[in-house]
Design a protein around this motif. Structure first.
Motif, PDB file in Angstrom:
ATOM      1  N   MET A  98      -0.893 -11.113   7.241  1.00 54.21           N
ATOM      2  CA  MET A  98      -1.195 -10.973   5.809  1.00 54.21           C
ATOM      3  C   MET A  98      -0.695  -9.612   5.297  1.00 54.21           C
ATOM      4  O   MET A  98      -0.992  -8.580   5.887  1.00 54.21           O
ATOM      5  CB  MET A  98      -2.708 -11.042   5.571  1.00 54.21           C
ATOM      6  N   GLY A  99       0.047  -9.623   4.206  1.00 51.63           N
ATOM      7  CA  GLY A  99       0.531  -8.359   3.621  1.00 51.63           C
ATOM      8  C   GLY A  99       1.441  -7.640   4.591  1.00 51.63           C
ATOM      9  O   GLY A  99       1.256  -6.468   4.915  1.00 51.63           O
ATOM     10  N   SER A 100       2.477  -8.343   5.047  1.00 54.61           N
ATOM     11  CA  SER A 100       3.289  -7.884   6.180  1.00 54.61           C
ATOM     12  C   SER A 100       4.261  -6.751   5.818  1.00 54.61           C
ATOM     13  O   SER A 100       4.762  -6.055   6.705  1.00 54.61           O
ATOM     14  CB  SER A 100       4.053  -9.088   6.733  1.00 54.61           C
ATOM     15  N   GLY A 103       7.281  -6.136   7.822  1.00 56.62           N
ATOM     16  CA  GLY A 103       7.184  -7.021   8.995  1.00 56.62           C
ATOM     17  C   GLY A 103       6.231  -6.527  10.071  1.00 56.62           C
ATOM     18  O   GLY A 103       6.317  -6.966  11.224  1.00 56.62           O
ATOM     19  N   TYR A 104       5.291  -5.648   9.685  1.00 57.33           N
ATOM     20  CA  TYR A 104       4.349  -5.110  10.671  1.00 57.33           C
ATOM     21  C   TYR A 104       2.928  -5.571  10.385  1.00 57.33           C
ATOM     22  O   TYR A 104       2.511  -5.517   9.236  1.00 57.33           O
ATOM     23  CB  TYR A 104       4.381  -3.574  10.647  1.00 57.33           C
ATOM     24  N   PRO A 105       2.235  -6.048  11.426  1.00 57.38           N
ATOM     25  CA  PRO A 105       2.637  -6.135  12.826  1.00 57.38           C
ATOM     26  C   PRO A 105       3.332  -7.446  13.202  1.00 57.38           C
ATOM     27  O   PRO A 105       3.689  -7.645  14.355  1.00 57.38           O
ATOM     28  CB  PRO A 105       1.290  -6.045  13.569  1.00 57.38           C
ATOM     29  N   LEU A 120       3.680 -12.880   5.426  1.00 54.26           N
ATOM     30  CA  LEU A 120       3.480 -13.110   4.000  1.00 54.26           C
ATOM     31  C   LEU A 120       3.284 -11.799   3.251  1.00 54.26           C
ATOM     32  O   LEU A 120       2.555 -10.914   3.714  1.00 54.26           O
ATOM     33  CB  LEU A 120       2.245 -14.004   3.793  1.00 54.26           C
ATOM     34  N   ASP A 121       3.944 -11.679   2.107  1.00 51.30           N
ATOM     35  CA  ASP A 121       3.719 -10.534   1.227  1.00 51.30           C
ATOM     36  C   ASP A 121       3.984 -10.986  -0.198  1.00 51.30           C
ATOM     37  O   ASP A 121       4.867 -11.808  -0.442  1.00 51.30           O
ATOM     38  CB  ASP A 121       4.641  -9.359   1.592  1.00 51.30           C
ATOM     39  N   SER A 122       3.206 -10.428  -1.129  1.00 49.90           N
ATOM     40  CA  SER A 122       3.391 -10.825  -2.533  1.00 49.90           C
ATOM     41  C   SER A 122       4.672 -10.235  -3.123  1.00 49.90           C
ATOM     42  O   SER A 122       5.157 -10.715  -4.150  1.00 49.90           O
ATOM     43  CB  SER A 122       2.176 -10.394  -3.367  1.00 49.90           C
ATOM     44  N   LYS A 125      10.881  -8.929  -2.685  1.00 51.08           N
ATOM     45  CA  LYS A 125      12.034  -8.206  -2.121  1.00 51.08           C
ATOM     46  C   LYS A 125      11.760  -7.749  -0.680  1.00 51.08           C
ATOM     47  O   LYS A 125      12.667  -7.710   0.140  1.00 51.08           O
ATOM     48  CB  LYS A 125      12.501  -7.060  -3.024  1.00 51.08           C
ATOM     49  N   LYS A 126      10.502  -7.472  -0.372  1.00 51.06           N
ATOM     50  CA  LYS A 126      10.191  -7.087   1.019  1.00 51.06           C
ATOM     51  C   LYS A 126      10.398  -8.283   1.954  1.00 51.06           C
ATOM     52  O   LYS A 126      10.998  -8.158   3.025  1.00 51.06           O
ATOM     53  CB  LYS A 126       8.737  -6.600   1.139  1.00 51.06           C
ATOM     54  N   MET A 127       9.902  -9.438   1.525  1.00 50.14           N
ATOM     55  CA  MET A 127      10.043 -10.622   2.387  1.00 50.14           C
ATOM     56  C   MET A 127      11.506 -11.058   2.505  1.00 50.14           C
ATOM     57  O   MET A 127      11.920 -11.561   3.547  1.00 50.14           O
ATOM     58  CB  MET A 127       9.178 -11.777   1.875  1.00 50.14           C
ATOM     59  N   ALA A 165      -3.880  -8.297  10.192  1.00 42.14           N
ATOM     60  CA  ALA A 165      -3.737  -7.441   9.004  1.00 42.14           C
ATOM     61  C   ALA A 165      -3.736  -5.989   9.410  1.00 42.14           C
ATOM     62  O   ALA A 165      -4.558  -5.559  10.231  1.00 42.14           O
ATOM     63  CB  ALA A 165      -4.879  -7.697   8.028  1.00 42.14           C
ATOM     64  N   ARG A 166      -2.786  -5.254   8.824  1.00 44.33           N
ATOM     65  CA  ARG A 166      -2.735  -3.806   9.022  1.00 44.33           C
ATOM     66  C   ARG A 166      -2.481  -3.186   7.658  1.00 44.33           C
ATOM     67  O   ARG A 166      -1.582  -3.626   6.920  1.00 44.33           O
ATOM     68  CB  ARG A 166      -1.601  -3.462   9.991  1.00 44.33           C
ATOM     69  N   ALA A 167      -3.267  -2.172   7.309  1.00 43.00           N
ATOM     70  CA  ALA A 167      -3.063  -1.391   6.087  1.00 43.00           C
ATOM     71  C   ALA A 167      -3.006  -2.261   4.834  1.00 43.00           C
ATOM     72  O   ALA A 167      -2.139  -2.086   3.986  1.00 43.00           O
ATOM     73  CB  ALA A 167      -1.774  -0.563   6.201  1.00 43.00           C
TER      74      ALA A 167
HETATM   75  C1  LIG Z   1       0.338  -0.903   2.635  1.00 46.74           C
HETATM   76  S1  LIG Z   1       1.318  -2.305   2.804  1.00 46.74           S
HETATM   77  C2  LIG Z   1       1.190  -2.631   4.533  1.00 46.74           C
HETATM   78  C3  LIG Z   1       2.368  -3.396   5.042  1.00 46.74           C
HETATM   79  C4  LIG Z   1       2.331  -3.715   6.555  1.00 46.74           C
HETATM   80  N1  LIG Z   1       1.213  -4.542   6.910  1.00 46.74           N
HETATM   81  C5  LIG Z   1       2.344  -2.454   7.380  1.00 46.74           C
HETATM   82  O1  LIG Z   1       1.341  -2.183   8.029  1.00 46.74           O
HETATM   83  O2  LIG Z   1       3.362  -1.736   7.366  1.00 46.74           O
HETATM   84  C6  LIG Z   1       0.310  -3.622   2.115  1.00 46.74           C
HETATM   85  C7  LIG Z   1       1.136  -4.839   1.727  1.00 46.74           C
HETATM   86  O3  LIG Z   1       0.267  -5.889   1.343  1.00 46.74           O
HETATM   87  C8  LIG Z   1       0.823  -6.582   0.242  1.00 46.74           C
HETATM   88  N2  LIG Z   1      -0.302  -7.232  -0.482  1.00 46.74           N
HETATM   89  C9  LIG Z   1      -1.364  -6.611  -1.075  1.00 46.74           C
HETATM   90  N3  LIG Z   1      -2.202  -7.526  -1.622  1.00 46.74           N
HETATM   91  C10 LIG Z   1      -1.659  -8.749  -1.375  1.00 46.74           C
HETATM   92  C11 LIG Z   1      -2.044 -10.096  -1.702  1.00 46.74           C
HETATM   93  N4  LIG Z   1      -3.155 -10.357  -2.412  1.00 46.74           N
HETATM   94  N5  LIG Z   1      -1.250 -11.105  -1.294  1.00 46.74           N
HETATM   95  C12 LIG Z   1      -0.101 -10.837  -0.581  1.00 46.74           C
HETATM   96  N6  LIG Z   1       0.310  -9.600  -0.245  1.00 46.74           N
HETATM   97  C13 LIG Z   1      -0.448  -8.561  -0.635  1.00 46.74           C
HETATM   98  C14 LIG Z   1       1.543  -5.498  -0.555  1.00 46.74           C
HETATM   99  O4  LIG Z   1       2.599  -6.017  -1.326  1.00 46.74           O
HETATM  100  C15 LIG Z   1       2.055  -4.566   0.540  1.00 46.74           C
HETATM  101  O5  LIG Z   1       3.380  -4.849   0.915  1.00 46.74           O
END
Ligand SMILES: C[S@@+](CC[C@H](N)C(=O)[O-])C[C@H]1O[C@@H](n2cnc3c(N)ncnc32)[C@H](O)[C@@H]1O
Length: 257
Positions: A98-100, A103-105, A120-122, A125-127, A165-167
């Protein structure tokens, strides 16, 4: 270069997987793993290193990560992602990250295990970037989805063995986001820096509302004083007491606990 919509297209400059530079990074990464009781062969670690190098390459024109020092990124991106690996239950087939972001993790976990991964990410462009990188690495069985978690959950109820999920958000929010995706008996794995006890106690309340049980919690110090990690493992043990997913944004605006 931009396409007709104004979005920048992604062109990767090919990285030689057997170059001395890549070898050195693989060797360094491999030397980090025994202290964390993680055992992964070089070929799989090479995929993780190449992913990181491509992320670093694209990061010059699309903002993917704030970590630009490669030595730090080996620890803060790859090792940090691989900490999840021992917590993935044997026999797990499907994983959702979730919120990759870059691409991590999810990508390293896919590269170093047999799970088929959905990242998955909202932010589309990241995906897009991660999808182009996955193609360049020839990793199969990886799906990149640009969507909001709350929306994607409507189509994918009960489809995953493991969610990571991370961060991304606070524990109660992550627990709410993850629950609809998981099968009964499925696992949610969350990595946190130093969660305060109020976040943990709200997380445990959300856990019982959503039908999870905390089954493991382990702490790690990253190398080179790069931080502390707590990995939480939650297992789905019963039905959620509230209907999930709730409306977009509600998990953050009005957390369950
Ligand atoms: C701080 S980044 C962390 C990215 C990755 N997990 C990492 O550890 O490097 C949080 C990510 O979550 C995505 N995000 C936040 N809320 C979201 C949601 N409701 N649905 C999908 N993606 C979401 C953001 O777009 C962002 O790319």
């Amino acid at each position: 270069m931009s396409d007709s919509s104004g979005a920048r297209s992604i062109e990767l400059e090919t990285i030689d997987p057997s170059s001395e530079f890549v070898d050195q990074l693989v060797f360094k990464l491999s030397s980090y793993l025994p202290s964390f009781c993680i055992d992964i062969d070089e070929d799989h670690l090479r995929l993780c290193v190449l992913h990181l190098l491509y992320v670093e390459q694209v990061n010059h024109y699309i903002n993917l990560t704030r970590i630009t020092n490669l030595d730090d990124a080996l620890v803060l991106h790859i090792l940090d992602s691989l900490l999840f690996l021992p917590f993935i239950p044997e026999g797990s087939d499907t994983l959702l990250d979730m919120g990759s972001g870059p691409g991590y993790p999810g990508l390293p976990l896919h590269a170093c295990s047999n799970v088929s991964a959905t990242l998955l990410d909202s932010v589309s462009k990241k995906m897009n970037v991660v999808s182009v990188i996955a193609d360049a690495l020839l990793v199969s069985d990886i799906t990149c989805v640009s969507d909001r978690l709350e929306t994607y959950a409507k189509d994918k109820a009960g489809q995953f063995d493991v969610v990571t999920a991370r961060a991304l958000a606070s524990l109660p929010v992550l627990i709410e986001y993850a629950r609809p995706f998981l099968k009964m008996g499925g696992t949610l794995l969350v990595s946190k820096g130093l969660p305060d006890e109020s976040e943990v106690s709200s997380g445990l309340k959300a856990c019982s509302i959503c039908g999870f049980k905390l089954v493991d919690r382990q702490e790690f110090d990253l190398l080179h004083d790069l931080g502390h990690r707590v990995i939480f493992s939650f297992k789905v043990v019963s039905k959620s007491k509230v209907k999930l997913p709730r409306q977009n944004g509600l998990a953050r605006k009005a957390p369950l606990a």
